[in-house]
Design an enzyme around this catalytic site. Structure first.
Site, PDB file in Angstrom:
ATOM      1  CE  LYS A 117      -4.207  -1.769   2.146  1.00 20.78           C
ATOM      2  NZ  LYS A 117      -5.192  -1.644   3.222  1.00 20.78           N
ATOM      3  CG  ASP A 138      -8.279   0.686   3.453  1.00 13.96           C
ATOM      4  OD1 ASP A 138      -9.112  -0.136   3.029  1.00 13.96           O
ATOM      5  OD2 ASP A 138      -7.048   0.471   3.455  1.00 13.96           O
TER       6      ASP A 138
HETATM    7  P1  NAP Z   1      -0.586  -4.356   9.953  1.00 15.02           P
HETATM    8  O1  NAP Z   1      -0.208  -3.111   9.260  1.00 15.02           O
HETATM    9  O2  NAP Z   1       0.336  -5.541   9.891  1.00 15.02           O
HETATM   10  O3  NAP Z   1      -0.797  -3.979  11.523  1.00 15.02           O
HETATM   11  C1  NAP Z   1      -1.066  -5.000  12.441  1.00 15.02           C
HETATM   12  C2  NAP Z   1      -1.486  -4.378  13.779  1.00 15.02           C
HETATM   13  O4  NAP Z   1      -1.875  -5.460  14.631  1.00 15.02           O
HETATM   14  C3  NAP Z   1      -0.355  -3.630  14.486  1.00 15.02           C
HETATM   15  O5  NAP Z   1      -0.880  -2.586  15.256  1.00 15.02           O
HETATM   16  C4  NAP Z   1       0.204  -4.740  15.392  1.00 15.02           C
HETATM   17  O6  NAP Z   1       0.879  -4.237  16.526  1.00 15.02           O
HETATM   18  C5  NAP Z   1      -1.079  -5.399  15.828  1.00 15.02           C
HETATM   19  N1  NAP Z   1      -0.887  -6.756  16.310  1.00 15.02           N
HETATM   20  C6  NAP Z   1      -0.539  -7.845  15.591  1.00 15.02           C
HETATM   21  N2  NAP Z   1      -0.485  -8.922  16.390  1.00 15.02           N
HETATM   22  C7  NAP Z   1      -0.801  -8.494  17.661  1.00 15.02           C
HETATM   23  C8  NAP Z   1      -0.912  -9.132  18.907  1.00 15.02           C
HETATM   24  N3  NAP Z   1      -0.683 -10.450  19.044  1.00 15.02           N
HETATM   25  N4  NAP Z   1      -1.265  -8.391  19.971  1.00 15.02           N
HETATM   26  C9  NAP Z   1      -1.500  -7.074  19.864  1.00 15.02           C
HETATM   27  N5  NAP Z   1      -1.393  -6.392  18.683  1.00 15.02           N
HETATM   28  C10 NAP Z   1      -1.054  -7.100  17.602  1.00 15.02           C
HETATM   29  O7  NAP Z   1      -2.005  -4.910   9.489  1.00 15.02           O
HETATM   30  P2  NAP Z   1      -3.229  -4.044   8.911  1.00 15.02           P
HETATM   31  O8  NAP Z   1      -3.147  -3.971   7.450  1.00 15.02           O
HETATM   32  O9  NAP Z   1      -3.320  -2.773   9.695  1.00 15.02           O
HETATM   33  O10 NAP Z   1      -4.474  -5.011   9.249  1.00 15.02           O
HETATM   34  C11 NAP Z   1      -4.885  -5.179  10.588  1.00 15.02           C
HETATM   35  C12 NAP Z   1      -6.235  -5.912  10.633  1.00 15.02           C
HETATM   36  O11 NAP Z   1      -7.232  -5.126  10.003  1.00 15.02           O
HETATM   37  C13 NAP Z   1      -6.239  -7.262   9.901  1.00 15.02           C
HETATM   38  O12 NAP Z   1      -7.006  -8.164  10.667  1.00 15.02           O
HETATM   39  C14 NAP Z   1      -6.932  -6.949   8.597  1.00 15.02           C
HETATM   40  O13 NAP Z   1      -7.589  -8.100   8.066  1.00 15.02           O
HETATM   41  C15 NAP Z   1      -7.941  -5.913   9.049  1.00 15.02           C
HETATM   42  N6  NAP Z   1      -8.387  -5.040   7.967  1.00 15.02           N
HETATM   43  C16 NAP Z   1      -9.711  -5.057   7.646  1.00 15.02           C
HETATM   44  C17 NAP Z   1     -10.185  -4.235   6.644  1.00 15.02           C
HETATM   45  C18 NAP Z   1     -11.637  -4.265   6.324  1.00 15.02           C
HETATM   46  O14 NAP Z   1     -12.021  -3.780   5.251  1.00 15.02           O
HETATM   47  N7  NAP Z   1     -12.485  -4.772   7.201  1.00 15.02           N
HETATM   48  C19 NAP Z   1      -9.309  -3.399   5.934  1.00 15.02           C
HETATM   49  C20 NAP Z   1      -7.952  -3.395   6.288  1.00 15.02           C
HETATM   50  C21 NAP Z   1      -7.507  -4.230   7.305  1.00 15.02           C
HETATM   51  P3  NAP Z   1       2.479  -3.994  16.484  1.00 15.02           P
HETATM   52  O15 NAP Z   1       2.671  -2.635  15.869  1.00 15.02           O
HETATM   53  O16 NAP Z   1       2.878  -4.048  17.911  1.00 15.02           O
HETATM   54  O17 NAP Z   1       3.077  -5.103  15.664  1.00 15.02           O
END
Ligand code: NAP
Length: 471
Positions: free
Chosen positions: A261, A298
């Site tokens: 992205k 988003d």
């Molecule tokens: P990302 O950039 O990899 O960020 C992941 C986030 O999750 C970070 O804040 C990370 O914290 C945290 N995290 C991961 N494992 C964790 C744990 N065990 N305990 C606490 N925090 C944890 O991922 P992203 O793209 O933001 O996506 C995050 C979620 O949003 C995913 O589930 C994705 O499927 C969902 N999402 C949904 C939509 C939708 O349209 N509904 C759109 C986009 C994303 P750290 O910084 O400490 O690693």
């Protein structure tokens, strides 16, 4: 062209005797193949027995016989050919895309009645690009050319556009080669029978990406509008060769997911202000000059169901906690701050929360110690981490927070639809917004950006994507 392939190397000994019956039992032309292990097959017997088997059943009404590039069996060919089938002369590479593929495919057919076929294995976007070049080099030559595995997927589903006579599919859960999908998925999800030379290609890039739900959303929309367009997943390891693939296929629009992205931004000729504000682009399309234009759906996708939950607009002075500081959180924090909300960001890695807070002018705290601050930011609690989705599906990122029942709880995770976090919120009497609502809303925005049309209601009614997953 619709056909059946009988992979006799998959049959048990007692089933082989019945193989001769298949051509009589179907209206479709049948290919007979007995594949050797070195080329991905399951034949365990002697080579002599394999050739004998091909000769024995090959004349039982099969339309095609698949014989390998190096097979020398003049007796078999004479005998079988007299009874009618055409030979598909095949070349396989399960490890890569051979350097001299154009030359080898050109030289495969030993007579004008033979159809050359190559099944090779792209190991990345660069290999896929080389395979597309082979399609161009071979031009109108009648052929079957396909890339196996996930990197090769576009070459298979786009066979009718690229000029391959057919591609292969396998029964559900019985894949005969890496990356095969079943015929129903190929036809209904990827609109295989509607694809032709003029079909416009759209897709999603990411890594991983093959399980994305976006193809079903966009292809259903194209179908409902009667558009000559298809949307497919592109597994991408390197962006540079991928964008050459996109040029070669004339890709018209792309959804962009993790980890690209941010990385696609330098490729944009024009961008919506949301891209620079969020620092990420999740949607690209070609402008009329052929150059890429980008936006980020988003933020509006996050806002759309939230606005519905609040009756059309966010209450003035709304105080919100956003859990997580990854890519999705950036869009959420941007959308909330731009709409006047007071935001607290909590994250496991505090420095990421602090960075986000500086950029968007909000507050930040570590996830563990910050939970006690949530009571002052609890009109809305948005969960944006991966906690709650597999393999963390039993977990809740803020187990110590006690819902009062007045919060709106929003979880971006969409599989499962009701996470452990949302279950607690529901039990306390909170209103909830689910991740699938955001997923659809941001995809509908993308669809409008791609096509200029609203996502059709008829397609929305038909979507079944979430019924396959746990509620
Ligand atoms: P990302 O950039 O990899 O960020 C992941 C986030 O999750 C970070 O804040 C990370 O914290 C945290 N995290 C991961 N494992 C964790 C744990 N065990 N305990 C606490 N925090 C944890 O991922 P992203 O793209 O933001 O996506 C995050 C979620 O949003 C995913 O589930 C994705 O499927 C969902 N999402 C949904 C939509 C939708 O349209 N509904 C759109 C986009 C994303 P750290 O910084 O400490 O690693």
């Amino acid at each position: 062209m619709d056909l059946l392939e009988l992979r006799a190397d998959f049959l048990r000994q007692e089933e082989l005797s019945r193989a001769v019956e298949l051509p009589r039992k179907t209206d479709l032309p049948v290919i007979l193949t007995v594949r050797r292990p070195g080329e991905g097959g399951k034949w365990k017997g002697e080579e002599r027995d394999r050739v004998q088997l091909l000769g024995k059943i090959g004349s039982a009404g099969f339309a095609f016989l698949d014989l390998e590039e190096d097979l020398e069996a003049p007796d078999l060919e004479r005998r079988v050919l007299a009874s009618g089938p055409r030979i598909i002369r095949s070349l396989h590479d399960t490890r890569g895309v051979p350097e001299d593929l154009t030359r080898r495919v050109s030289a495969l057919a030993r007579s004008p009645r033979e159809i050359p076929k190559a099944a090779v294995t792209p190991r990345g976007a660069l290999d896929l690009l080389r395979l597309l070049q082979v399609f161009q080099d071979l031009g109108p030559l009648q052929k079957v050319l396909l890339g196996m595995g996930d990197f090769g997927f576009p070459s298979r589903v786009l066979a009718p556009k690229l000029g391959s006579l057919f591609c292969y599919a396998s029964p559900p859960r019985e894949s005969a080669a890496p990356g095969h999908v079943d015929p129903q998925t190929l036809d209904e999800l990827f609109r295989y029978h509607q694809i032709g030379p003029g079909t416009r290609v759209f897709g999603i890039i990411g890594n991983p990406v093959m399980q994305s739900l976006s193809p079903e959303i966009h292809n259903s929309g194209f179908a409902a509008l009667g558009r000559d367009a298809v949307y497919i997943p592109f597994l991408v390891d390197e962006l540079e060769p991928f964008f050459q693939v996109a040029d070669s296929l004339g890709v018209h629009g792309l959804s962009v997911t993790v980890p690209y992205k941010e990385k696609v931004i330098p490729r944009l000729e024009r961008q919506d202000p949301s891209v620079s504000a969020i620092g990420a682009c999740n949607t690209m399309r070609r402008g009329t000059d052929g150059k890429w234009e980008g936006t980020n759906t988003d933020a509006p996708g996050f806002l759309a169901p939230l606005l519905s939950a609040f009756g059309g607009r966010l209450p003035p002075g709304l105080r919100a906690t956003v859990i997580g500081a990854g890519g999705a959180s950036r869009a959420v924090v941007h959308a909330l701050a731009a709409n006047g909300a007071r935001v607290l960001v909590l994250n496991r890695t505090p420095s990421r929360a602090e960075q986000l807070a500086r950029e968007f002018g909000v507050q930040a705290a570590p996830l563990d110690s910050g939970v006690k601050l949530m009571a002052r930011f609890n009109d809305l609690i948005v969960q944006t981490t991966k906690v709650g989705m597999s393999p963390l599906s039993a977990e809740d990122p803020v187990p110590d927070y006690v819902f009062s029942g007045k919060e709106v709880a929003y979880d971006l995770v969409y599989v499962p639809r009701t996470t452990a976090f949302l279950k607690r919120a529901l039990a306390a009497g909170c209103r909830v917004v689910r991740g699938d609502q955001m997923l659809l809303a941001q995809a509908f925005e993308q669809f409008r950006f791609f096509t200029g049309s609203d996502y059709p209601d008829e397609a929305t009614r038909r979507l079944r994507i979430f019924s396959r997953y746990p509620a």
